[in-house]
Design an enzyme around this catalytic site. Structure first.
Site, PDB file in Angstrom:
ATOM      1  N   GLU A   1      -3.333  -0.530   8.286  1.00  0.00           N
ATOM      2  CA  GLU A   1      -2.118  -0.260   9.051  1.00  0.00           C
ATOM      3  C   GLU A   1      -2.252  -0.896  10.425  1.00  0.00           C
ATOM      4  O   GLU A   1      -3.328  -0.870  11.026  1.00  0.00           O
ATOM      5  CB  GLU A   1      -1.870   1.241   9.241  1.00  0.00           C
ATOM      6  CG  GLU A   1      -1.500   2.015   8.004  1.00  0.00           C
ATOM      7  CD  GLU A   1      -1.266   3.499   8.297  1.00  0.00           C
ATOM      8  OE1 GLU A   1      -0.981   3.848   9.473  1.00  0.00           O
ATOM      9  OE2 GLU A   1      -1.373   4.315   7.362  1.00  0.00           O
TER      10      GLU A   1
ATOM     11  N   TYR B   1      -4.072   0.941  16.112  1.00  0.00           N
ATOM     12  CA  TYR B   1      -2.828   0.951  16.873  1.00  0.00           C
ATOM     13  C   TYR B   1      -3.022   0.699  18.363  1.00  0.00           C
ATOM     14  O   TYR B   1      -2.261  -0.044  18.971  1.00  0.00           O
ATOM     15  CB  TYR B   1      -2.103   2.289  16.680  1.00  0.00           C
ATOM     16  CG  TYR B   1      -1.495   2.441  15.304  1.00  0.00           C
ATOM     17  CD1 TYR B   1      -0.213   1.983  15.035  1.00  0.00           C
ATOM     18  CD2 TYR B   1      -2.211   3.025  14.261  1.00  0.00           C
ATOM     19  CE1 TYR B   1       0.355   2.103  13.775  1.00  0.00           C
ATOM     20  CE2 TYR B   1      -1.657   3.156  12.996  1.00  0.00           C
ATOM     21  CZ  TYR B   1      -0.372   2.694  12.761  1.00  0.00           C
ATOM     22  OH  TYR B   1       0.174   2.805  11.501  1.00  0.00           O
TER      23      TYR B   1
ATOM     24  N   HIS C   1      -2.697  10.977   1.240  1.00  0.00           N
ATOM     25  CA  HIS C   1      -2.131  10.697   2.558  1.00  0.00           C
ATOM     26  C   HIS C   1      -1.491  11.984   3.085  1.00  0.00           C
ATOM     27  O   HIS C   1      -0.302  12.050   3.352  1.00  0.00           O
ATOM     28  CB  HIS C   1      -1.106   9.562   2.473  1.00  0.00           C
ATOM     29  CG  HIS C   1      -0.853   8.887   3.785  1.00  0.00           C
ATOM     30  ND1 HIS C   1      -0.898   7.507   3.946  1.00  0.00           N
ATOM     31  CD2 HIS C   1      -0.545   9.379   4.998  1.00  0.00           C
ATOM     32  CE1 HIS C   1      -0.624   7.200   5.204  1.00  0.00           C
ATOM     33  NE2 HIS C   1      -0.396   8.324   5.859  1.00  0.00           N
TER      34      HIS C   1
ATOM     35  N   ARG D   1       0.850  -1.188   0.000  1.00  0.00           N
ATOM     36  CA  ARG D   1       0.000   0.000   0.000  1.00  0.00           C
ATOM     37  C   ARG D   1       0.888   1.241   0.000  1.00  0.00           C
ATOM     38  O   ARG D   1       1.750   1.396   0.863  1.00  0.00           O
ATOM     39  CB  ARG D   1      -0.907   0.001   1.228  1.00  0.00           C
ATOM     40  CG  ARG D   1      -1.797   1.231   1.306  1.00  0.00           C
ATOM     41  CD  ARG D   1      -2.501   1.344   2.648  1.00  0.00           C
ATOM     42  NE  ARG D   1      -3.234   2.595   2.733  1.00  0.00           N
ATOM     43  CZ  ARG D   1      -3.366   3.319   3.834  1.00  0.00           C
ATOM     44  NH1 ARG D   1      -2.812   2.911   4.958  1.00  0.00           N
ATOM     45  NH2 ARG D   1      -4.034   4.448   3.825  1.00  0.00           N
TER      46      ARG D   1
ATOM     47  N   ASN E   1      -7.006   1.492  10.221  1.00  0.00           N
ATOM     48  CA  ASN E   1      -5.668   1.583  10.787  1.00  0.00           C
ATOM     49  C   ASN E   1      -5.815   1.515  12.302  1.00  0.00           C
ATOM     50  O   ASN E   1      -6.367   2.437  12.912  1.00  0.00           O
ATOM     51  CB  ASN E   1      -4.984   2.896  10.395  1.00  0.00           C
ATOM     52  CG  ASN E   1      -4.777   3.031   8.902  1.00  0.00           C
ATOM     53  OD1 ASN E   1      -4.943   2.068   8.151  1.00  0.00           O
ATOM     54  ND2 ASN E   1      -4.398   4.213   8.461  1.00  0.00           N
TER      55      ASN E   1
ATOM     56  N   GLU F   1      -7.122   8.317   6.973  1.00  0.00           N
ATOM     57  CA  GLU F   1      -7.308   8.801   8.345  1.00  0.00           C
ATOM     58  C   GLU F   1      -7.835  10.230   8.434  1.00  0.00           C
ATOM     59  O   GLU F   1      -7.161  11.144   8.931  1.00  0.00           O
ATOM     60  CB  GLU F   1      -5.992   8.703   9.111  1.00  0.00           C
ATOM     61  CG  GLU F   1      -5.449   7.295   9.225  1.00  0.00           C
ATOM     62  CD  GLU F   1      -4.142   7.202   9.985  1.00  0.00           C
ATOM     63  OE1 GLU F   1      -3.829   6.104  10.470  1.00  0.00           O
ATOM     64  OE2 GLU F   1      -3.428   8.226  10.106  1.00  0.00           O
TER      65      GLU F   1
END
Length: 580
Positions: free
Chosen positions: A410, A338, A148, A102, A336, A194
């Site tokens: 991600e 985390y 991005h 990606r 994504n 995001e």
């Protein structure tokens, strides 16, 4: 040591840790047919060559050069020089057996002024065509992100970038060129990466470009309004997404089996006090802002009622035409993930200091009312690992959005590096192995036990890179990049783990793996035998560390975590982004 003795010693060690692992180790074949494993990157963080090939300055070029103190005195003028080294890096992806890569398109490289009427940069087009061809030649599928966070600075100077609705049509034109030039070979597309973090970090907290916020929020901000601008920017982001998808679905270059979606970045939230109704509702509001604020419009065509309630007249509204264009404009959802936080209710906020972050009367916490920290961590990282949150996020989306297909775009953890750590220490990243291992386990449970329609997992990131406001001090890569000595790449221990994970055959048990390793050790030269012993040593070391970490975590969860333990809380609190 006799080979037979070595084999039985390893079996004994496996038996010792049998209570901590399943009889069968997960591998790529544990997942459904067609499941994609890949790594992720972005143009600004990887490419470098900011002044080469016809590229114009992007907003992050301006931000890092104009305010170097806000990016650790670092910039991405060179980054990891992917622009010149992509062929060698793709070889490393191939060696890892990754299915996909990606990456994002630099709008400033493709259309330098940001406006199609001023022309398309043919050199930029050719670079991305060459990159795509090199990926396909190595059996790696390109997954392309349109945006991005790096639109041309000229658009920021002209009309304020995403603060203006003018950007929607410019983004439409940019997307159309991408589909025309690359649509015949790229089948996986994402529009915006995001939007929550871009909006809040860039316009409420001012930590990321465009670096705007109210002055009382961040004294480094030279302009902005943390109360209103996040809603305006986010609204225009959603309209730009819809415009791009509209072009995608009209494009003749796009194949029938291609797909497009948006990428969100939710944390999971637990109530600060599990018995508090207020805190339970606060956790629900936090999730609504993290997920529903952007996902409701692209699925249902409008903002969720809870966001309307708390944002009030600061939240723009969609016209009927805009709503219809937004509705069902995501074939899948990119996630994504985390980390997680505890959420507590804030009864009152200061009316003299309005800002997005407090509009929904929620405060994030690292520990709950009993002092228990939200996830495992150590001083090496500003991320606290809470893998169970990934499974909960996936179920949250499954339950609210009719089990729409999801790709984990991600997932990863950083290693803090102030420039004083020896390379050898950073290469031994057992904590990163543990992080990916536990998150993949929870992902597997979400798919197999809960029925979540998840179709891919991308690790962030293949290489250490420029990590936004952290500069080069936060290393997320599976490969160490030596930023002092020629950008040389060195594999971390996590590379060995991923190679093993991606190469195992279906149904392979731990015992079978050890037998295979033992058989491989026979008939070896002395040099090869040493390598075999090192491989076994790494495997045993990881198992031992895994057990130690789980015991430590078990003990930690049963008592209040001391603030001084590894300085974990201090490290996370001092992280300028506070998004992880």
């Amino acid at each position: 040591m006799a080979r037979g003795s070595r084999f039985f010693i390893i079996l004994s060690i496996i038996s010792l840790f049998a209570n901590t692992i399943d009889a069968r180790i997960l591998d790529r074949h544990s997942f459904p047919d067609g499941f994609v494993f890949g790594t992720a990157a972005s143009a600004y963080q990887y490419e470098g060559a900011t002044d080469e090939g016809g590229k114009s300055p992007a907003i992050w070029d301006h931000f890092s050069r104009t305010y170097p103190e806000r990016t650790k005195m670092h910039n991405a003028d060179v980054a990891i020089d992917f622009y010149h080294r992509y062929k060698d890096d793709i070889k490393l992806m191939k060696e890892l057996n990754m299915d996909a890569f990606r990456f994002s398109i630099s709008w400033a490289r493709l259309i330098p002024t940001g406006k199609l009427k001023d022309g398309v940069n043919k050199v930029g087009v050719q670079f991305y065509k060459d990159l795509i061809d090199e990926l396909l030649a190595n059996d790696i599928q390109p997954s392309m992100t349109l945006y991005h966070w790096d639109h041309p600075q000229s658009l920021e100077d002209e009309y304020g970038g995403f603060l203006s609705p003018q950007i929607v049509e410019d983004f439409r034109d940019f997307a159309r060129i991408c589909f025309q030039e690359f649509g015949d070979k790229v089948k996986m597309w994402t529009t915006i990466n995001e939007p929550y973090i871009m909006t809040i970090a860039g316009y409420d907290q001012g930590n990321k470009a465009a670096g705007r916020c109210s002055s009382w929020v961040n004294e480094r901000c030279h302009a902005g309004d943390s109360s209103t601008e996040p809603y305006i920017v986010s609204h225009n982001i959603l309209l730009a997404h819809a415009a791009a998808v509209d072009e995608f679905r009209k494009s003749k270059q796009i194949s029938h089996d291609s797909q497009i979606g948006i990428v969100l970045s939710p944390r999971w939230f637990e109530p600060f006090h599990s018995d508090s109704t207020d805190d339970k509702e606060a956790a629900e509001r936090a999730l609504a802002y993290e997920i529903e604020w952007h996902l409701d419009p692209v699925i249902h065509g409008d903002y969720p009622e809870i966001v309307k309630k708390y944002a009030g007249d600061k939240l723009p509204s969609f016209t009927e035409e805009e709503s219809n264009m937004l509705k069902n404009s995501s074939d899948f959802v990119g996630i994504n993930y985390y980390t997680a936080r505890f959420a507590t209710h804030i009864p009152e906020i200061d009316p003299a200091k309005p800002r997005f972050k407090t509009d929904h009367h929620v405060e994030w916490k690292l520990t709950n009312h009993s002092g228990h920290i939200i996830g495992a961590g150590d001083a090496r990282s500003f991320i606290l690992s809470h893998p169970e949150g990934l499974r909960k996020v996936l179920n949250y989306i499954k339950d609210r959005y009719n089990n729409i297909p999801v790709y984990i775009k991600e997932n990863g953890i950083n290693d803090n590096d102030d420039g004083t750590k020896p390379r050898e220490e950073i290469l031994k990243d057992t904590f990163r192995i543990e992080y990916h291992d536990t998150h993949i386990q929870q992902l597997h449970k979400a798919i197999v036990e809960d029925g979540c329609d998840v179709r891919g997992y991308y690790a962030w990131s293949m290489m250490d890179n420029f990590e936004w406001e952290h500069g080069y001090t936060a290393r997320f890569g599976l490969y160490y990049v030596d930023f002092i000595n020629g950008l040389k790449r060195y594999p971390k221990d996590s590379v060995k783990w991923f190679k093993r994970f991606l190469e195992r055959s279906i149904g392979e048990t731990i015992e079978e793996e050890v037998k295979k390793m033992s058989r491989a050790g026979r008939n070896k030269t002395l040099h090869e035998q040493v390598g075999f012993d090192e491989s076994l040593g790494f495997f045993v070391s990881f198992m031992a560390t895994n057990q130690s970490k789980r015991e430590e975590e078990k003990n930690r969860c049963s008592s209040v975590l001391p603030y001084s333990r590894f300085d974990v809380l201090k490290e996370v609190k001092e992280s300028s982004s506070s998004f992880y």
